[in-house]
Design an enzyme around this catalytic site. Structure first.
Site, PDB file in Angstrom:
ATOM      1  CE1 TYR A  62      -2.607  -3.489 -16.706  1.00 34.93           C
ATOM      2  CE2 TYR A  62      -0.716  -2.026 -16.569  1.00 34.93           C
ATOM      3  CZ  TYR A  62      -1.350  -3.115 -17.131  1.00 34.93           C
ATOM      4  OH  TYR A  62      -0.727  -3.822 -18.130  1.00 34.93           O
TER       5      TYR A  62
ATOM      6  CB  CYS B 278     -15.506   0.586   6.423  1.00 38.35           C
ATOM      7  SG  CYS B 278     -16.751   1.847   6.393  1.00 38.35           S
ATOM      8  CD  GLU B 279     -11.160  -3.370   2.968  1.00 39.83           C
ATOM      9  OE1 GLU B 279      -9.950  -3.623   2.834  1.00 39.83           O
ATOM     10  OE2 GLU B 279     -12.053  -3.907   2.311  1.00 39.83           O
TER      11      GLU B 279
ATOM     12  CD  GLU C 180       1.760  -9.567 -25.902  1.00 39.47           C
ATOM     13  OE1 GLU C 180       1.909  -9.642 -24.657  1.00 39.47           O
ATOM     14  OE2 GLU C 180       1.486 -10.546 -26.592  1.00 39.47           O
TER      15      GLU C 180
ATOM     16  CE1 TYR D  73      -0.731  -5.385  -8.490  1.00 40.46           C
ATOM     17  CE2 TYR D  73      -1.639  -3.261  -9.119  1.00 40.46           C
ATOM     18  CZ  TYR D  73      -1.627  -4.628  -9.221  1.00 40.46           C
ATOM     19  OH  TYR D  73      -2.509  -5.256 -10.061  1.00 40.46           O
TER      20      TYR D  73
ATOM     21  N   GLY E   1       5.701  -4.636 -20.671  1.00 41.00           N
ATOM     22  CA  GLY E   1       6.469  -4.572 -19.433  1.00 41.00           C
ATOM     23  C   GLY E   1       7.322  -3.344 -19.237  1.00 41.00           C
TER      24      GLY E   1
ATOM     25  N   GLY F 196       1.499  -1.794 -22.621  1.00 38.66           N
ATOM     26  CA  GLY F 196       0.249  -1.259 -22.089  1.00 38.66           C
ATOM     27  C   GLY F 196       0.544   0.002 -21.301  1.00 38.66           C
ATOM     28  NE  ARG F 197       3.237  -0.523 -15.495  1.00 41.78           N
ATOM     29  CZ  ARG F 197       2.557  -0.906 -14.420  1.00 41.78           C
ATOM     30  NH1 ARG F 197       2.019  -0.012 -13.632  1.00 41.78           N
ATOM     31  NH2 ARG F 197       2.427  -2.193 -14.132  1.00 41.78           N
TER      32      ARG F 197
HETATM   33  N1  LLP Z   1       1.243  -8.770 -22.299  1.00 42.76           N
HETATM   34  C1  LLP Z   1       0.832  -9.618 -21.345  1.00 42.76           C
HETATM   35  C2  LLP Z   1       0.720 -11.049 -21.657  1.00 42.76           C
HETATM   36  C3  LLP Z   1       0.541  -9.145 -20.048  1.00 42.76           C
HETATM   37  O1  LLP Z   1       0.147  -9.999 -19.113  1.00 42.76           O
HETATM   38  C4  LLP Z   1       0.662  -7.752 -19.783  1.00 42.76           C
HETATM   39  C5  LLP Z   1       0.355  -7.229 -18.448  1.00 42.76           C
HETATM   40  C6  LLP Z   1       1.077  -6.902 -20.824  1.00 42.76           C
HETATM   41  C7  LLP Z   1       1.361  -7.449 -22.069  1.00 42.76           C
HETATM   42  C8  LLP Z   1       1.221  -5.427 -20.653  1.00 42.76           C
HETATM   43  O2  LLP Z   1       2.228  -5.107 -19.762  1.00 42.76           O
HETATM   44  P1  LLP Z   1       2.641  -3.565 -19.503  1.00 42.76           P
HETATM   45  O3  LLP Z   1       3.312  -3.055 -20.760  1.00 42.76           O
HETATM   46  O4  LLP Z   1       1.403  -2.807 -19.211  1.00 42.76           O
HETATM   47  O5  LLP Z   1       3.556  -3.625 -18.360  1.00 42.76           O
HETATM   48  N2  LLP Z   1      -2.429  -4.248 -12.655  1.00 42.76           N
HETATM   49  C9  LLP Z   1      -0.986  -4.171 -12.568  1.00 42.76           C
HETATM   50  C10 LLP Z   1      -0.302  -4.553 -13.866  1.00 42.76           C
HETATM   51  C11 LLP Z   1      -0.629  -5.945 -14.333  1.00 42.76           C
HETATM   52  C12 LLP Z   1       0.028  -6.303 -15.643  1.00 42.76           C
HETATM   53  C13 LLP Z   1      -0.465  -7.582 -16.166  1.00 42.76           C
HETATM   54  N3  LLP Z   1       0.020  -7.963 -17.455  1.00 42.76           N
HETATM   55  C14 LLP Z   1      -0.586  -2.772 -12.124  1.00 42.76           C
HETATM   56  O6  LLP Z   1      -1.444  -1.934 -11.872  1.00 42.76           O
HETATM   57  O7  LLP Z   1       0.608  -2.513 -11.980  1.00 42.76           O
END
Ligand code: LLP
Length: 423
Positions: free
Chosen positions: A378, A349-350, A280, A323, A246, A282-283
């Protein structure tokens, strides 16, 4: 695992990092739309995260959903990351990238029987259960197949992360986690403890994504800690707390995230509490490593607006329209200092097919390349074939070399999945 060793799909470069000249050269070779990732930056971000939490007994599990390129997972795995997965497909990707099964955590509200079985057969590190019915299903599958597994409960701590509503998961009104406010979570934890095939691993929380303030994390982590201490006071074994992902990034500047304050918060809350911790992210690890390169097809002067029509569309990069996400977009070819407002749009076409709205852009021309910045998280993972458009290719630049890590499919590849029963 990182293939592509021919001259065609591998170029060397002695520049430091992904300069615009290199991006242009790669776009010429691999065609657009094209994702280009900087592997060195990904590792830099990972090590920075690791350093920020290094005083704690912990393990980082990269959230595969943010970028599931096997080459990137491989680099992260070699650097010491585990994987946070949300499907059987991601499990197989993580394994294909040489990540040890014991370093894999499985999250998600809708794991199927097949996915739960696959996870148990591979003896993955931990399954984060999100509901009573899931726990029941997992218990039955474990018993009937004589399999064991480590199980954590993902709890819902009812905290608003202050992010976009579509990526906020912390409130009780969402489908995520098991509430700690009504006795459910304690009841399920007891069931895990009593089941002969399930090993209690602890608790997990993830309140949302692109969180730019510390306060929601603090609130959520305090609630988690209170609840886990309560479980311990009742005699339950709660070895590990998974603090989720997050941590947000700065899409305006594309600077690498500074994990220092987040690390300090976690350290303040959890040092000497006797829990092993999991993360965890990601981003924050991959976002600013990625550029999506797209080519201008036309510049159209509309009735009262300039439209820069490019060859990347919402099927290649859906974040802006899904988003309302802001991504900086730069022209890779200098066109003078004069700038004017334009919408940057794709060919679909949107009206929702745009990469940016009302952006001050130089007077680009057909054939120029644009770089959509901070597209490493993402981006490619959310591509589709809408309008029968083959997905963008992906290139990873690492240690002075560029590798094609995912090849664009052809239209023939897409069409051959169809069958026509009438001819
Ligand atoms: N752990 C769980 C259980 C999650 O559901 C997620 C992301 C993460 C970790 C990783 O979160 P991060 O560190 O990446 O914020 N497609 C959307 C983002 C969806 C995130 C879903 N869950 C976007 O492009 O902003």
């Amino acid at each position: 695992m990182i293939s592509s060793n021919t001259n065609i799909n591998k170029i060397r470069n002695n520049q430091n990092g992904l300069q615009d000249d290199l991006l242009t050269e790669l776009a010429d070779i691999y065609m657009t739309p094209l994702y280009v990732y900087d592997g060195d930056k990904i590792l830099e971000n990972f090590y920075a995260f690791q350093k920020a939490v290094s005083m704690l007994d912990c393990k980082i599990h990269f959230a595969v959903k943010a970028n599931s390129s096997i080459a990137i997972l491989y680099l992260l795995g070699k650097a010491g990351s585990g994987a946070d997965i949300v499907s059987g497909g991601e499990l197989q990707r993580a394994l294909a990238a040489n990540i040890k099964a014991s370093d894999i955590i499985f999250s998600g509200v809708g794991k199927t029987d097949e996915e739960l079985l696959l996870a148990m057969q591979h003896s993955i590190g931990q399954i984060n259960v999100e509901s009573g019915p899931e726990l029941e299903r997992l218990s039955d599958l474990a018993s009937s197949n004589n399999l064991k597994c480590s199980v954590a409960l993902r709890v819902n701590v009812d905290v608003d992360p202050g992010s976009h509503v579509k990526i906020s998961t912390g409130q009780n009104s969402t489908k995520f986690g098991i509430s700690i406010n009504d006795g459910q979570a304690e009841n399920y934890y007891q069931k895990i403890t009593l089941h002969p095939n399930l090993v209690p691993a602890g608790l997990a929380v993830h309140i949302g994504s692109q969180i730019r303030k510390l306060a929601p994390f603090e609130k959520a982590y305090k609630a988690l800690l209170n609840f886990s201490n309560h479980l311990r006071s009742k005699g339950f074994d709660v070895p590990c707390l998974d603090l989720g992902g997050g941590v947000g990034v700065d899409y305006e500047t594309n600077m690498s995230p500074d994990f220092f304050d987040y690390g300090a918060l976690v350290n303040r809350l959890f040092a000497n509490q006797g829990y092993r911790l999991g993360f965890e992210p990601g981003r924050s690890i991959v976002a600013n490593s990625g550029n999506l390169i797209t080519k201008v097809i036309y510049v159209k002067q509309g009735y009262d607006k300039r439209f820069i029509i490019v060859d990347a569309a919402m099927n290649d990069f859906i974040r802006p329209t899904l988003y309302d996400a802001y991504h900086k977009i730069d022209s890779l070819r200098p066109r003078g200092d004069f700038k004017d407002i334009a919408d940057i749009v794709g060919p679909i076409c949107e009206t929702g097919d745009y990469l940016a709205k009302e952006r001050l852009m130089p007077l680009v021309k057909a054939g120029d390349y644009l770089a959509v910045r901070s597209a490493g998280a993402y981006g490619a993972v959310m591509m589709s074939n809408y309008n029968t458009r083959p997905e963008a290719s992906e290139v990873l630049y690492h240690n002075g070399e560029a590798h094609l890590v995912r090849k664009r499919r052809t239209v023939e590849d897409l069409i051959k999945m169809d069958t026509n029963p009438f001819v």
